[in-house]
Design a protein around this motif. Structure first.
Motif, PDB file in Angstrom:
ATOM      1  N   LYS A 119       0.830  -1.207   0.000  1.00  0.00           N
ATOM      2  CA  LYS A 119       0.000   0.000   0.000  1.00  0.00           C
ATOM      3  C   LYS A 119       0.866   1.259   0.000  1.00  0.00           C
ATOM      4  O   LYS A 119       0.566   2.221  -0.721  1.00  0.00           O
ATOM      5  CB  LYS A 119      -0.938  -0.007   1.209  1.00  0.00           C
ATOM      6  N   ASP A 120       1.937   1.250   0.778  1.00  0.00           N
ATOM      7  CA  ASP A 120       2.857   2.390   0.824  1.00  0.00           C
ATOM      8  C   ASP A 120       3.476   2.679  -0.541  1.00  0.00           C
ATOM      9  O   ASP A 120       3.910   3.795  -0.805  1.00  0.00           O
ATOM     10  CB  ASP A 120       3.980   2.156   1.835  1.00  0.00           C
ATOM     11  N   ARG A 121       3.538   1.656  -1.410  1.00  0.00           N
ATOM     12  CA  ARG A 121       4.145   1.803  -2.738  1.00  0.00           C
ATOM     13  C   ARG A 121       3.104   1.882  -3.859  1.00  0.00           C
ATOM     14  O   ARG A 121       3.434   1.808  -5.029  1.00  0.00           O
ATOM     15  CB  ARG A 121       5.108   0.638  -2.985  1.00  0.00           C
ATOM     16  N   GLY A 122       1.827   1.998  -3.487  1.00  0.00           N
ATOM     17  CA  GLY A 122       0.785   2.195  -4.491  1.00  0.00           C
ATOM     18  C   GLY A 122       0.159   0.929  -5.047  1.00  0.00           C
ATOM     19  O   GLY A 122      -0.465   0.964  -6.106  1.00  0.00           O
ATOM     20  N   LEU A 123       0.306  -0.186  -4.333  1.00  0.00           N
ATOM     21  CA  LEU A 123      -0.368  -1.422  -4.729  1.00  0.00           C
ATOM     22  C   LEU A 123      -1.437  -1.729  -3.682  1.00  0.00           C
ATOM     23  O   LEU A 123      -1.166  -1.662  -2.478  1.00  0.00           O
ATOM     24  CB  LEU A 123       0.617  -2.590  -4.819  1.00  0.00           C
ATOM     25  N   TYR A 124      -2.617  -2.072  -4.154  1.00  0.00           N
ATOM     26  CA  TYR A 124      -3.743  -2.251  -3.250  1.00  0.00           C
ATOM     27  C   TYR A 124      -4.286  -3.674  -3.325  1.00  0.00           C
ATOM     28  O   TYR A 124      -4.468  -4.224  -4.406  1.00  0.00           O
ATOM     29  CB  TYR A 124      -4.839  -1.237  -3.585  1.00  0.00           C
ATOM     30  N   LEU A 125      -4.566  -4.225  -2.172  1.00  0.00           N
ATOM     31  CA  LEU A 125      -5.111  -5.576  -2.082  1.00  0.00           C
ATOM     32  C   LEU A 125      -6.510  -5.579  -2.677  1.00  0.00           C
ATOM     33  O   LEU A 125      -7.374  -4.795  -2.272  1.00  0.00           O
ATOM     34  CB  LEU A 125      -5.146  -6.026  -0.619  1.00  0.00           C
ATOM     35  N   SER A 126      -6.724  -6.453  -3.659  1.00  0.00           N
ATOM     36  CA  SER A 126      -8.052  -6.542  -4.262  1.00  0.00           C
ATOM     37  C   SER A 126      -8.724  -7.872  -3.926  1.00  0.00           C
ATOM     38  O   SER A 126      -9.951  -7.941  -3.909  1.00  0.00           O
ATOM     39  CB  SER A 126      -7.979  -6.350  -5.775  1.00  0.00           C
ATOM     40  N   VAL A 143      -3.025 -16.265  -0.510  1.00  0.00           N
ATOM     41  CA  VAL A 143      -2.725 -15.872  -1.879  1.00  0.00           C
ATOM     42  C   VAL A 143      -3.408 -14.525  -2.048  1.00  0.00           C
ATOM     43  O   VAL A 143      -4.632 -14.413  -1.909  1.00  0.00           O
ATOM     44  CB  VAL A 143      -3.261 -16.880  -2.912  1.00  0.00           C
ATOM     45  N   MET A 144      -2.599 -13.514  -2.307  1.00  0.00           N
ATOM     46  CA  MET A 144      -3.136 -12.155  -2.396  1.00  0.00           C
ATOM     47  C   MET A 144      -2.975 -11.610  -3.806  1.00  0.00           C
ATOM     48  O   MET A 144      -1.967 -11.867  -4.462  1.00  0.00           O
ATOM     49  CB  MET A 144      -2.414 -11.250  -1.398  1.00  0.00           C
ATOM     50  N   CYS A 145      -3.970 -10.859  -4.237  1.00  0.00           N
ATOM     51  CA  CYS A 145      -3.934 -10.190  -5.536  1.00  0.00           C
ATOM     52  C   CYS A 145      -3.906  -8.689  -5.285  1.00  0.00           C
ATOM     53  O   CYS A 145      -4.729  -8.157  -4.536  1.00  0.00           O
ATOM     54  CB  CYS A 145      -5.151 -10.559  -6.369  1.00  0.00           C
ATOM     55  N   PHE A 146      -2.951  -8.012  -5.936  1.00  0.00           N
ATOM     56  CA  PHE A 146      -2.813  -6.563  -5.819  1.00  0.00           C
ATOM     57  C   PHE A 146      -2.969  -5.912  -7.176  1.00  0.00           C
ATOM     58  O   PHE A 146      -2.584  -6.482  -8.200  1.00  0.00           O
ATOM     59  CB  PHE A 146      -1.425  -6.203  -5.258  1.00  0.00           C
ATOM     60  N   THR A 147      -3.522  -4.704  -7.165  1.00  0.00           N
ATOM     61  CA  THR A 147      -3.611  -3.888  -8.371  1.00  0.00           C
ATOM     62  C   THR A 147      -3.168  -2.475  -8.013  1.00  0.00           C
ATOM     63  O   THR A 147      -2.944  -2.161  -6.840  1.00  0.00           O
ATOM     64  CB  THR A 147      -5.055  -3.836  -8.923  1.00  0.00           C
ATOM     65  N   ARG A 150      -7.477   1.299  -6.201  1.00  0.00           N
ATOM     66  CA  ARG A 150      -8.215   0.941  -4.992  1.00  0.00           C
ATOM     67  C   ARG A 150      -9.554   0.323  -5.386  1.00  0.00           C
ATOM     68  O   ARG A 150     -10.286   0.886  -6.195  1.00  0.00           O
ATOM     69  CB  ARG A 150      -8.445   2.178  -4.132  1.00  0.00           C
ATOM     70  N   VAL A 151      -9.830  -0.838  -4.827  1.00  0.00           N
ATOM     71  CA  VAL A 151     -11.093  -1.532  -5.080  1.00  0.00           C
ATOM     72  C   VAL A 151     -11.592  -2.111  -3.763  1.00  0.00           C
ATOM     73  O   VAL A 151     -10.853  -2.181  -2.780  1.00  0.00           O
ATOM     74  CB  VAL A 151     -10.931  -2.668  -6.121  1.00  0.00           C
TER      75      VAL A 151
END
Length: 181
Positions: A119-126, A143-147, A150-151
């Motif tokens: 999150k600090d680097r601009g990737l958000y858990l979706s 298993v986490m997916c990031f985009t 923000r979703v």
């Protein structure tokens, strides 16, 4: 495979024969025109590769400040000393397309730290999949997916076994393509 190129980066592979066998598979099946595979450390990828990936999947080393294995190769593969989470995330940020997805599998204990760093680097858990070895067991992996957008976060629980060697229908459905009849 679609007509578009599928770009696969094999980052931080510790046993080159595995990567070589993957590349040989591509050649043996005439997929070299569709899939690009290269063994590159994620820390070096931005300087060696100028493209972007729409999908990045990573199973990074995850032991932090824990007892080292006597085997140097196992220590390298399992401990974050050579590939800290921050460097994984930085590499992803440099190479992920704007609409791309980044998947990572980690022990559940690493979830909060990894999500915070991302999150600090601009990737958000979706999306997050909680992996339970058995139905009544505690979560062991996520298993986490990031985009980069923000979703609303979604979650799912996957149970591997009902009891010893008796696999759940969900797990069998997920892995059916990997087993011989």
């Amino acid at each position: 495979l679609s007509e578009d190129w599928i770009r696969c980066g094999f980052a931080h592979t510790f046993k080159p024969p595995i990567c070589n066998s993957d590349i040989n598979f591509l050649l043996d099946n005439n997929l070299q025109e569709k899939v690009f595979a290269e063994n590159v450390k994620i820390q070096d990828i931005s300087s060696e590769y100028n493209g972007k990936f729409s999908l990045i999947v990573c199973n990074p080393p995850y032991f932090v400040n824990s007892l080292k294995n006597p085997s140097a190769s196992r220590t390298l593969a399992r401990h974050t000393d050579s590939l800290p989470f921050g460097e994984v995330i930085d590499g992803v940020c440099k190479t992920l397309t704007a609409d791309g997805r980044f998947y990572v599998i980690l022990p559940v204990e690493s979830k909060a730290d990894f999500v915070g760093m991302a999150k600090d680097r601009g990737l958000y858990l979706s999306y997050i999949h909680y992996i339970h070895p058995v139905i009544d067991g505690a979560v062991k992996r996520v298993v986490m997916c990031f985009t980069q957008h923000r979703v609303t976060e979604k979650e799912n629980h996957l149970y591997i076994e009902q009891s010893r060697h008796l696999y759940t229908d969900d797990f069998k459905c997920l892995t059916k393509d990997f087993y011989l009849d």
